[in-house]
Design a protein around this motif. Structure first.
Motif, PDB file in Angstrom:
ATOM      1  N   ALA A   3      38.593  42.414  39.002  1.00  0.00           N
ATOM      2  CA  ALA A   3      37.867  43.002  40.126  1.00  0.00           C
ATOM      3  C   ALA A   3      38.643  42.755  41.417  1.00  0.00           C
ATOM      4  O   ALA A   3      39.300  41.730  41.578  1.00  0.00           O
ATOM      5  CB  ALA A   3      36.483  42.378  40.221  1.00  0.00           C
ATOM      6  N   SER A   4      38.569  43.716  42.346  1.00  0.00           N
ATOM      7  CA  SER A   4      39.286  43.568  43.608  1.00  0.00           C
ATOM      8  C   SER A   4      38.364  43.198  44.765  1.00  0.00           C
ATOM      9  O   SER A   4      38.817  43.062  45.894  1.00  0.00           O
ATOM     10  CB  SER A   4      40.045  44.850  43.930  1.00  0.00           C
ATOM     11  N   SER A   5      37.073  43.036  44.503  1.00  0.00           N
ATOM     12  CA  SER A   5      36.131  42.585  45.531  1.00  0.00           C
ATOM     13  C   SER A   5      34.926  41.946  44.852  1.00  0.00           C
ATOM     14  O   SER A   5      34.684  42.134  43.661  1.00  0.00           O
ATOM     15  CB  SER A   5      35.672  43.756  46.403  1.00  0.00           C
ATOM     16  N   LYS A   6      34.156  41.193  45.642  1.00  0.00           N
ATOM     17  CA  LYS A   6      32.960  40.554  45.103  1.00  0.00           C
ATOM     18  C   LYS A   6      31.930  41.598  44.680  1.00  0.00           C
ATOM     19  O   LYS A   6      31.255  41.437  43.670  1.00  0.00           O
ATOM     20  CB  LYS A   6      32.356  39.620  46.145  1.00  0.00           C
ATOM     21  N   ALA A   7      31.816  42.673  45.454  1.00  0.00           N
ATOM     22  CA  ALA A   7      30.859  43.730  45.127  1.00  0.00           C
ATOM     23  C   ALA A   7      31.207  44.388  43.793  1.00  0.00           C
ATOM     24  O   ALA A   7      30.326  44.678  42.979  1.00  0.00           O
ATOM     25  CB  ALA A   7      30.822  44.768  46.247  1.00  0.00           C
ATOM     26  N   LYS A  51      37.175  35.544  38.974  1.00  0.00           N
ATOM     27  CA  LYS A  51      36.698  34.517  39.894  1.00  0.00           C
ATOM     28  C   LYS A  51      36.496  35.128  41.277  1.00  0.00           C
ATOM     29  O   LYS A  51      37.297  35.941  41.731  1.00  0.00           O
ATOM     30  CB  LYS A  51      37.693  33.361  39.990  1.00  0.00           C
ATOM     31  N   ARG A  52      35.418  34.762  41.955  1.00  0.00           N
ATOM     32  CA  ARG A  52      35.100  35.337  43.270  1.00  0.00           C
ATOM     33  C   ARG A  52      35.862  34.678  44.415  1.00  0.00           C
ATOM     34  O   ARG A  52      35.983  35.262  45.481  1.00  0.00           O
ATOM     35  CB  ARG A  52      33.612  35.198  43.558  1.00  0.00           C
ATOM     36  N   LYS A  53      36.335  33.467  44.213  1.00  0.00           N
ATOM     37  CA  LYS A  53      37.002  32.752  45.286  1.00  0.00           C
ATOM     38  C   LYS A  53      38.216  33.548  45.783  1.00  0.00           C
ATOM     39  O   LYS A  53      39.078  33.940  45.010  1.00  0.00           O
ATOM     40  CB  LYS A  53      37.458  31.372  44.807  1.00  0.00           C
ATOM     41  N   GLY A  54      38.231  33.806  47.076  1.00  0.00           N
ATOM     42  CA  GLY A  54      39.354  34.521  47.674  1.00  0.00           C
ATOM     43  C   GLY A  54      39.216  36.024  47.693  1.00  0.00           C
ATOM     44  O   GLY A  54      40.040  36.714  48.285  1.00  0.00           O
ATOM     45  N   LEU A  55      38.200  36.561  47.046  1.00  0.00           N
ATOM     46  CA  LEU A  55      37.998  38.015  47.049  1.00  0.00           C
ATOM     47  C   LEU A  55      37.237  38.438  48.297  1.00  0.00           C
ATOM     48  O   LEU A  55      36.344  37.724  48.755  1.00  0.00           O
ATOM     49  CB  LEU A  55      37.197  38.457  45.831  1.00  0.00           C
ATOM     50  N   PRO A  56      37.556  39.591  48.860  1.00  0.00           N
ATOM     51  CA  PRO A  56      36.762  40.099  49.989  1.00  0.00           C
ATOM     52  C   PRO A  56      35.392  40.556  49.494  1.00  0.00           C
ATOM     53  O   PRO A  56      35.226  40.864  48.313  1.00  0.00           O
ATOM     54  CB  PRO A  56      37.584  41.288  50.496  1.00  0.00           C
ATOM     55  N   GLU A  57      34.411  40.610  50.389  1.00  0.00           N
ATOM     56  CA  GLU A  57      33.073  41.064  50.008  1.00  0.00           C
ATOM     57  C   GLU A  57      33.123  42.508  49.531  1.00  0.00           C
ATOM     58  O   GLU A  57      32.540  42.854  48.522  1.00  0.00           O
ATOM     59  CB  GLU A  57      32.105  40.937  51.188  1.00  0.00           C
ATOM     60  N   LYS A  58      33.805  43.351  50.299  1.00  0.00           N
ATOM     61  CA  LYS A  58      33.976  44.765  49.918  1.00  0.00           C
ATOM     62  C   LYS A  58      35.436  45.140  50.059  1.00  0.00           C
ATOM     63  O   LYS A  58      36.153  44.599  50.892  1.00  0.00           O
ATOM     64  CB  LYS A  58      33.140  45.673  50.820  1.00  0.00           C
ATOM     65  N   LYS A  59      35.845  46.086  49.250  1.00  0.00           N
ATOM     66  CA  LYS A  59      37.216  46.569  49.288  1.00  0.00           C
ATOM     67  C   LYS A  59      37.372  47.510  50.483  1.00  0.00           C
ATOM     68  O   LYS A  59      36.503  48.335  50.743  1.00  0.00           O
ATOM     69  CB  LYS A  59      37.501  47.316  47.986  1.00  0.00           C
ATOM     70  N   ASP A  60      38.453  47.381  51.218  1.00  0.00           N
ATOM     71  CA  ASP A  60      38.687  48.249  52.392  1.00  0.00           C
ATOM     72  C   ASP A  60      38.989  49.665  52.017  1.00  0.00           C
ATOM     73  O   ASP A  60      39.509  49.989  51.026  1.00  0.00           O
ATOM     74  CB  ASP A  60      39.836  47.715  53.234  1.00  0.00           C
TER      75      ASP A  60
END
Length: 60
Positions: A3-7, A51-60
């Protein structure tokens, strides 16, 4: 693919839960519903386990 974002990670987790029969498909909305239809259980598992650590909340 991770995954590239938390969302995205949360949506994959919701789709995976429905794929496994733990939640109802009719409760899915938006991206998780699309993921449910288009991705395999294995691909969803891989994306949801990111893992969510370090991922942005949403992808730009």
């Amino acid at each position: 693919m991770p995954a590239s974002s938390k969302a995205q990670q949360r949506a994959a987790g919701a789709a995976l839960s429905a794929k496994r029969g733990e939640t109802k498909v009719k409760d899915l909305k938006g991206a998780s519903k699309d993921m449910y239809k288009s991705m395999s259980e294995e691909a969803l598992d891989h994306m949801a386990s990111t893992k969510r650590k370090g991922l942005p909340e949403k992808k730009d």
